[in-house]
Design a protein around this motif. Sequence first.
Motif, mmCIF file in Angstrom:
data_model
loop_
_atom_site.group_PDB
_atom_site.id
_atom_site.type_symbol
_atom_site.label_atom_id
_atom_site.label_comp_id
_atom_site.label_asym_id
_atom_site.label_seq_id
_atom_site.Cartn_x
_atom_site.Cartn_y
_atom_site.Cartn_z
ATOM 1 N N GLY A 72 37.831 49.523 36.849
ATOM 2 C CA GLY A 72 38.420 49.929 38.249
ATOM 3 C C GLY A 72 37.818 51.147 38.833
ATOM 4 N N TYR A 73 37.202 51.024 40.076
ATOM 5 C CA TYR A 73 36.596 51.968 40.705
ATOM 6 C C TYR A 73 36.359 51.850 42.238
ATOM 7 N N VAL A 74 36.087 52.848 43.167
ATOM 8 C CA VAL A 74 36.415 52.797 44.397
ATOM 9 C C VAL A 74 34.958 53.179 44.891
ATOM 10 N N VAL A 75 34.484 52.520 46.084
ATOM 11 C CA VAL A 75 33.390 52.922 46.958
ATOM 12 C C VAL A 75 33.623 53.218 48.501
ATOM 13 N N SER A 76 33.182 54.084 49.170
ATOM 14 C CA SER A 76 33.342 54.102 50.421
ATOM 15 C C SER A 76 32.657 53.053 51.135
ATOM 16 N N GLY A 77 32.851 53.045 52.555
ATOM 17 C CA GLY A 77 32.489 51.733 53.186
ATOM 18 C C GLY A 77 30.914 51.673 53.231
ATOM 19 N N ASP A 78 30.352 52.793 53.406
ATOM 20 C CA ASP A 78 28.794 52.953 53.712
ATOM 21 C C ASP A 78 28.108 52.587 52.070
ATOM 22 N N VAL A 79 29.062 52.928 51.139
ATOM 23 C CA VAL A 79 28.063 52.375 50.055
ATOM 24 C C VAL A 79 28.381 50.904 49.645
ATOM 25 N N ALA A 80 29.486 50.313 49.969
ATOM 26 C CA ALA A 80 29.672 49.047 50.056
ATOM 27 C C ALA A 80 28.742 48.111 50.748
ATOM 28 N N ALA A 81 28.467 48.846 51.995
ATOM 29 C CA ALA A 81 27.130 48.143 52.564
ATOM 30 C C ALA A 81 25.785 48.319 51.910
ATOM 31 N N LYS A 82 25.563 49.324 51.214
ATOM 32 C CA LYS A 82 24.342 49.339 50.403
ATOM 33 C C LYS A 82 24.379 48.535 49.295
ATOM 34 N N ILE A 83 25.547 48.490 48.614
ATOM 35 C CA ILE A 83 25.666 47.736 47.470
ATOM 36 C C ILE A 83 25.471 46.182 47.867
ATOM 37 N N TYR A 84 25.697 45.749 49.093
ATOM 38 C CA TYR A 84 25.611 44.325 49.488
ATOM 39 C C TYR A 84 24.262 44.138 49.848
ATOM 40 N N HIS A 85 23.647 45.077 50.436
ATOM 41 C CA HIS A 85 22.080 45.017 50.757
ATOM 42 C C HIS A 85 21.250 44.873 49.392
ATOM 43 N N ALA A 86 21.488 45.433 48.334
ATOM 44 C CA ALA A 86 21.077 45.587 47.057
ATOM 45 C C ALA A 86 21.027 44.155 46.383
ATOM 46 N N THR A 87 22.219 43.700 46.619
ATOM 47 C CA THR A 87 22.410 42.291 45.868
ATOM 48 C C THR A 87 21.553 41.297 46.545
ATOM 49 N N THR A 88 21.174 41.413 47.872
ATOM 50 C CA THR A 88 20.324 40.433 48.422
ATOM 51 C C THR A 88 18.796 40.674 48.326
ATOM 52 N N ALA A 89 18.631 41.731 47.576
ATOM 53 C CA ALA A 89 17.265 42.242 47.136
ATOM 54 C C ALA A 89 16.890 42.088 45.644
ATOM 55 N N LEU A 90 18.028 42.241 44.914
ATOM 56 C CA LEU A 90 17.795 42.262 43.484
ATOM 57 C C LEU A 90 18.294 41.147 42.765
ATOM 58 N N ASN A 91 17.768 40.527 41.810
ATOM 59 C CA ASN A 91 18.310 39.381 41.261
ATOM 60 C C ASN A 91 19.283 39.814 40.186
ATOM 61 N N SER A 92 20.140 38.926 39.909
ATOM 62 C CA SER A 92 21.232 38.992 39.288
ATOM 63 C C SER A 92 21.211 38.538 37.926
ATOM 64 N N SER A 93 20.289 38.525 37.107
ATOM 65 C CA SER A 93 20.184 38.335 35.895
ATOM 66 C C SER A 93 20.986 39.101 35.054
ATOM 67 N N MET A 94 21.237 40.383 35.306
ATOM 68 C CA MET A 94 21.973 41.201 34.431
ATOM 69 C C MET A 94 23.427 40.719 34.536
ATOM 70 N N TYR A 95 24.016 39.978 33.500
ATOM 71 C CA TYR A 95 25.227 39.427 33.559
ATOM 72 C C TYR A 95 26.282 40.299 33.333
ATOM 73 N N ILE A 96 26.219 41.553 32.897
ATOM 74 C CA ILE A 96 27.177 42.649 32.638
ATOM 75 C C ILE A 96 27.361 43.273 34.075
ATOM 76 N N ASP A 97 28.513 42.947 34.571
ATOM 77 C CA ASP A 97 28.682 43.236 36.065
ATOM 78 C C ASP A 97 28.534 44.840 36.442
ATOM 79 N N ASP A 98 29.361 45.605 35.768
ATOM 80 C CA ASP A 98 29.278 47.140 35.934
ATOM 81 C C ASP A 98 27.860 47.655 35.640
ATOM 82 N N VAL A 99 27.174 47.212 34.843
ATOM 83 C CA VAL A 99 25.718 47.690 34.632
ATOM 84 C C VAL A 99 24.872 47.074 35.941
#
Length: 396
Positions: A275-302
């Motif tokens: 359980g965690y909370v992010v602000s809208g601007d951080v959510a947008a940054k995480i979205y952009h990061a997921t489009t640029a970084l591969n998702s091979s790390m299967y532990i989601d919080d890491v």
Amino acid sequence: MFMNFRRIRKCQCVQLLTTGLVLCVVMVCWEELDHHVVSHMRSYTYRYLVNSYDFLNSSFAISSNRHPRKDGFNGMDGGLVNYPYLINHPGKCGGDGQSQDDVLLLLFVKSSPENFERRQAIRDTWGNESFVLSELGASVRMVFALGVHPDVRQRSRVQSALLQEDQTYGDLIQQNFLDTFHNLTAKLILQFHWGHKYCPQARFLMSADDDIFVHMPNLVKYLRQVLSIESGAKDLWVGHVHRGAPPIRRKESKYHVPYALYPWPSYPDYTAGAGYVVSGDVAAKIYHATTALNSSMYIDDVFMGICAKAMGVSPQEHVYFSGEGKAPYHPCIYDHMITSHGHATDVRSLWQAATDPSVYSHSRGFIGNLYCTAVRVMLLCVPYYQNTYSCMAAFT
């Protein structure tokens, strides 16, 4: 050349035997000691002395020769996979020709397809949008993030039940990936991509497990306090923070991460995925990061920590986000709690107790505040085997 054992005193014999026994125990348990002591020492040394994660952008960048897998498994190949939606509600936050609603919180609950009872308990309690609007005056949108059932023999039956459930409640968001532990990162990506596309106006985004209890009145109060400060809701990523955590190398562990996947001794700081909370601007940054970084790390919080570190976002500790811990059952705790973990069966009873108006009367006035502080000290600061809030929470 030879030792005369007759000259060795009795106490020296005991010392020799004790030393030999200790050495034997250390040799037998060395691997376990290495994983639990040495790995943590290396991790903290790296985290606090080196404190450099410059490798993230280069090592986790999606290369052009990676191809998405189409078998429903987001595994070690690490490419960004755009799974098709099986169940979706694009108009949940407005849109589709409608005016977009002013949403305080977009709440994603990570759930497994078969956990109908957990989802129903959440709908009836802390995830009830109508209650939050009528009683708290806040606009919250709550949806459940799902994959497909991993057992092919049960998949058709479970999927039919999910379609019927969604027809009744209209709050399921499902993509076509196997709903397994090793696909939790796919579920995290689903949350941030759906939020970016269909609910970008939300002031905050929360991710929670379906065995989490959220004290919604306290959470709404906290989020409004965040909005009231001068800087507003910016650069907020709050929860129970893990700092300097080392990768687990034991193959028998559920959280085993091989060197080939992550060779460094320490993860970037991250919040517990429960359980965690992010602000809208951080959510947008995480979205952009997921489009640029591969998702091979299967532990989601890491993986969330990797994305955030790459985008220059740091987590903030909140003592009443329990992470993997469980809150003690007491009114003096309910007055402050935000999340509590491990509530698969008692959500309804806890909701009734924690939101009772009489709860707040315990801590009113100087005597009440003193009483509740003493109670919290006894519940949180005396060593117990149960994982719960930190002792610092007793004085907050």
